[in-house]
Design an enzyme around this catalytic site. Structure first.
Site, PDB file in Angstrom:
ATOM      1  N   ASP A 152       0.829  -1.203   0.000  1.00  0.00           N
ATOM      2  CA  ASP A 152       0.000   0.000   0.000  1.00  0.00           C
ATOM      3  C   ASP A 152       0.862   1.251   0.000  1.00  0.00           C
ATOM      4  OD1 ASP A 152      -2.099  -1.741   0.200  1.00  0.00           O
ATOM      5  OD2 ASP A 152      -2.405  -1.439   2.351  1.00  0.00           O
ATOM      6  N   LYS A 209      -6.863  11.730  10.244  1.00  0.00           N
ATOM      7  CA  LYS A 209      -6.440  10.882   9.120  1.00  0.00           C
ATOM      8  C   LYS A 209      -7.289  11.089   7.874  1.00  0.00           C
ATOM      9  CE  LYS A 209      -5.482   6.138   7.719  1.00  0.00           C
ATOM     10  NZ  LYS A 209      -5.376   4.716   8.131  1.00  0.00           N
ATOM     11  N   ASP A 254      -4.239   2.396  -5.291  1.00  0.00           N
ATOM     12  CA  ASP A 254      -3.003   2.729  -4.572  1.00  0.00           C
ATOM     13  C   ASP A 254      -2.528   1.551  -3.730  1.00  0.00           C
ATOM     14  OD1 ASP A 254      -4.997   2.710  -2.717  1.00  0.00           O
ATOM     15  OD2 ASP A 254      -4.480   4.621  -1.785  1.00  0.00           O
TER      16      ASP A 254
END
Length: 787
Positions: free
Chosen positions: A493, A553, A718
């Site tokens: 990742d 986040k 991603d």
């Protein structure tokens, strides 16, 4: 092994099931709300609205009119009257076919009654807005009980008499206009009953036939995995499934976004991805089935539906302050959103289990892929595919096995730690985390449902379970774990991948270091921003001592994709960070706004150059939007993107009886519809970044599979996955292709491309932001760039 003919029969069966479901829907849904019914309403509205408008103008010009016809002029707009007239016939015509014929006087009274309700609602909107808001929020459909209650409430504001006779006259007049305007769809029908002739308005035979067509209107959107390899894409219209046409490029029908061409290398990468065989992970399927049947609190099953609070009595509601009402409404919205979200997720889980059980009888299955207008790759099938949620991905394994080899066990251990939530540690710490728990993980894999407390702590519980199953089998191999044949995808990742691309576009060393693009210890940009926010929070704030990495986040992660101020605020509310502060509900919004502002200030300070690049994209898009031109650009794979979110050509007309769509009459044939400015500007940076991460994926697929023939590849934008033994090669290819891509000055290339178009249009664009001093080659030595 299934044959191509078996796959063809399966596709035909899928279509047949979809047709049956669609027929069932049409049998229960109001005719006006079915796809052919909506088309009939839209077509008729385009013709009826001008006729009603003309009638209104004629009556206004006359000094004397019939007693009740002023209602036609002064009550509602022509658009709303037209919608009510058309829908009343469709509803009543269904009743005629199912429960006997209706006289035209009944039809007219029904139409006049609905116009009366709409009129009273308009009066209520003007004279008693609180009552209007309450009634519109609590009246979902017209029933005898709800309309009776509503009529009593409206008595005080009623300023016109609407008797039975007046309603019938108004209804008959509108029905006559309908037949006059749309003779091909609606007509007067005579019928005999007990030696008497009756009259009604109904649909023509041609309109009824169109309303009964199922297949021509069938949306085939429940396509599933294939039991035979998909056919390669040879052009943008031919590939994937064998009998169902599915274009390679998925464009939104509501906008003018699109691509001008699909380069050969992009098509080759798509064909490579969809040639990878997959299979069902039987162990995960069995545990997931038992967990769902027993409602074991794992994943979504940990959340329960929330009961709605008791309705506030009307008298008590009227006495509440505005803030108190707002708090109650906010609470209801939160509960509804939670229940809707959970119900949707549980429905997906049921479908995933059903599909997995179906496909478990096949040794291998395949997933055809498509791309969107930015070049991003997506599986065509729904619910169960390599880009699904945690459970969906855990239910899948590669269809071909490879031995773990010398380094496979190491990467399998790291993958298990990542799934549990240890991905912020160093690689050696992640490996040690798993190695030190081998006995516990072995016991867990033997009977997962007996270790719920341990399992519930995982970030990705189902993929963690799949990893533990694989580890147990590997460690039990009779010769050595390195000889174990694994089928588990191991994912690498990116660290806030959108910021990695922005940092590379601007060659920004500071931002690149924060997202692990440089050699050295692992960095955590989320913690960096959280620490900066914590320094800004005053001691008397409820946020003092409550600023964690998790709080910031989502805002940091979505910044490269154009998250708005309201978006950040809603993230804080939806993730329940605000509700856990112990403050009153009326203070939730203010607290969320405070934290949003602190987060934004910290992000601006940490990511100055990426934010400048995003603002430049925004400015360029605005300049082209001012002259009603799309934002076009070419990606690193030669993919030519065109972004133009134009105003829709249809306008929705809402009434209590239902909606209608009317085509905008001011759009001339051949003219360009106006671009929606806000949507166009907000989408510029996210779409450019998505097109660049799509290019990186395409390049990585081609490079990796050319070096490792037959290699399996699991793409999730991603996050790139492969067999454990091939992770070292994939890791190197991810970095090499990223560096090759960003050795070029893409800001300069974009500026040059946009300037050529701007010069041709006689407009100017600002220069590209200056690049920093980042040495992009250092990405090659970054341990945690993708890990």
């Amino acid at each position: 092994m299934p044959t191509q003919q078996d796959q063809v029969r399966r596709e035909q069966d899928d279509v047949a099931k979809a047709v049956a479901q669609y027929k069932e829907f049409l049998e229960t849904a109001p005719p006006a709300d079915t796809p052919p019914g909506r088309k009939l309403v839209a077509r008729s509205l385009k013709k009826l609205i001008p006729v009603v408008q003309k009638a209104q103008r004629q009556f206004r010009q006359k000094r004397s009119t019939p007693e009740t016809l002023p209602l036609l002029i002064n009550t509602l707009s022509a658009e709303k009257m037209a919608v009510l007239a058309i829908r009343s016939i469709l509803v009543r015509d269904l009743q005629r076919r199912n429960r006997g014929l209706r006289l035209i006087t009944n039809q007219a009274h029904n139409l006049g009654r609905h116009i009366r309700y709409e009129y009273e609602l308009e009066v209520m909107r003007k004279e008693d807005r609180d009552l209007f808001r309450m009634m519109t929020s609590r009246t979902n459909q017209l029933t005898r009980k709800s309309t009776a209650s509503w009529r009593k409430r409206c008595e005080a504001i009623r300023d016109r008499q609407w008797g039975h006779e007046e309603q019938i006259r108004l209804g008959i007049h509108l029905l006559g206009l309908l037949v006059q305007a749309c003779p091909e769809d609606f007509t007067e029908v005579q019928f005999q009953r007990k030696n008497r002739t009756y009259l009604m308005v109904g649909m023509t035979p041609q309109a009824e036939a169109a309303l009964d067509i199922y297949n021509n209107e069938l949306p085939i959107n429940r396509l599933s995995a294939m039991i035979y390899p998909p056919q390669d894409w040879s052009d943008t219209q031919l590939g994937g499934y064998y009998t169902t046409e599915q274009p390679l490029v998925k464009n939104s029908p509501s906008s003018d976004t699109g691509v001008h061409d699909v380069p050969a290398q992009v098509m080759l990468a798509i064909n490579t991805l969809q040639s990878v065989p997959w299979a069902i992970n039987q162990g995960v399927l069995e545990v997931a089935r038992k967990s769902y049947e027993a409602k074991t609190p794992i994943g979504y099953l940990r959340e329960g539906l929330i009961d709605l609070p008791t309705r506030v009595p009307d008298a008590e509601w009227a006495a509440l302050e505005t803030d108190e009402r707002r708090a109650i409404k906010s609470d209801l919205v939160t509960i509804h959103n939670h229940n809707n979200r959970l119900s949707s997720r549980l429905a997906i889980m049921r479908r995933q289990l059903a599909l997995s059980a179906d496909y478990s009888q096949h040794e291998q299955i395949w997933f055809p892929y498509e791309i969107d207008f930015r070049g991003r790759v997506y599986p065509v099938s729904m619910d169960l595919h390599p880009q699904a949620n945690d459970l969906g991905r855990a239910l899948l394994r590669f269809g071909e096995a490879k031995s773990l080899g010398d380094e496979g066990l190491y990467w399998l251990c790291i993958h298990i730690a990542n799934c549990y939530g240890e991905d912020k540690a160093s690689l050696s710490e992640r490996f040690e985390w798993t190695r030190s728990r081998l006995d516990d993980l072995d016991w867990f894999a033997q009977d997962p449902l007996d270790y719920l407390e341990f399992w519930q702590g995982a970030d990705k519980p189902w993929q963690f379970l799949a990893g533990c199953f694989e580890l147990r089998e590997a460690m039990a191999h009779p010769t050595s774990p390195r000889d174990y044949l694994t089928t588990l995808p191991i994912d690498l990742d990116g660290t806030c991948n959108g910021l990695q691309h922005l940092s590379s576009l601007g060659h920004d060393t500071q931002a690149a270091a924060a997202v692990n693009m440089l050699p050295g210890p692992r960095q955590d940009i989320y913690q960096v921003v959280a620490d900066m926010v914590a320094q800004r929070v005053p001691e008397d704030s409820p946020w003092h001592g409550n600023v964690s990495r998790a709080v910031v986040k989502r805002a940091v992660m979505t910044t490269p994709y154009g998250v708005t101020d309201i978006g950040i605020r809603d993230q804080l509310l939806d993730d329940r960070f605000v509700s856990e502060l112990g403050i009153e509900r009326k203070d939730y919004i203010g607290a969320a706004n405070e934290m949003r502002d602190w987060i934004k200030a910290a992000i601006d300070e940490t990511l100055d150059k990426p934010r400048r690049i995003m603002r430049w994209f925004h400015q360029v898009s605005e300049i082209f939007t001012e002259v009603n031109e799309p934002l076009d650009w070419t990606t690193p794979t030669g993919f030519k993107v065109s972004q133009a979110y134009r105003q829709p050509v249809m306008r929705r007309i809402r009434t209590l009886a239902g909606d209608g769509l009317v085509r905008r009459t001011h759009v001339r044939v051949g003219s360009k519809r106006e671009i929606q400015k806000r949507k166009q500007l907000n989408a510029a940076a996210p779409n450019i970044i998505h097109s660049f991460d799509a290019s990186h994926l395409i390049r990585t697929v081609l490079a990796f599979t050319s070096e490792v023939p037959g290699a399996a590849f699991a793409p999730v934008h991603d996050s790139f996955g492969t067999h454990a033994c091939d992770v070292p090669v994939l890791s190197r290819m991810i970095r090499e292709e990223f560096v090759r891509m960003y050795r070029s000055n893409w800001l300069l290339a974009l500026h040059y491309e946009w300037k050529l178009r701007a010069d041709a249009l006689g407009i100017g664009i600002p220069p590209a932001p200056e690049q920093g001093d980042l040495d992009i080659e250092k990405v090659l030595d970054s341990t945690y760039f993708f890990s």
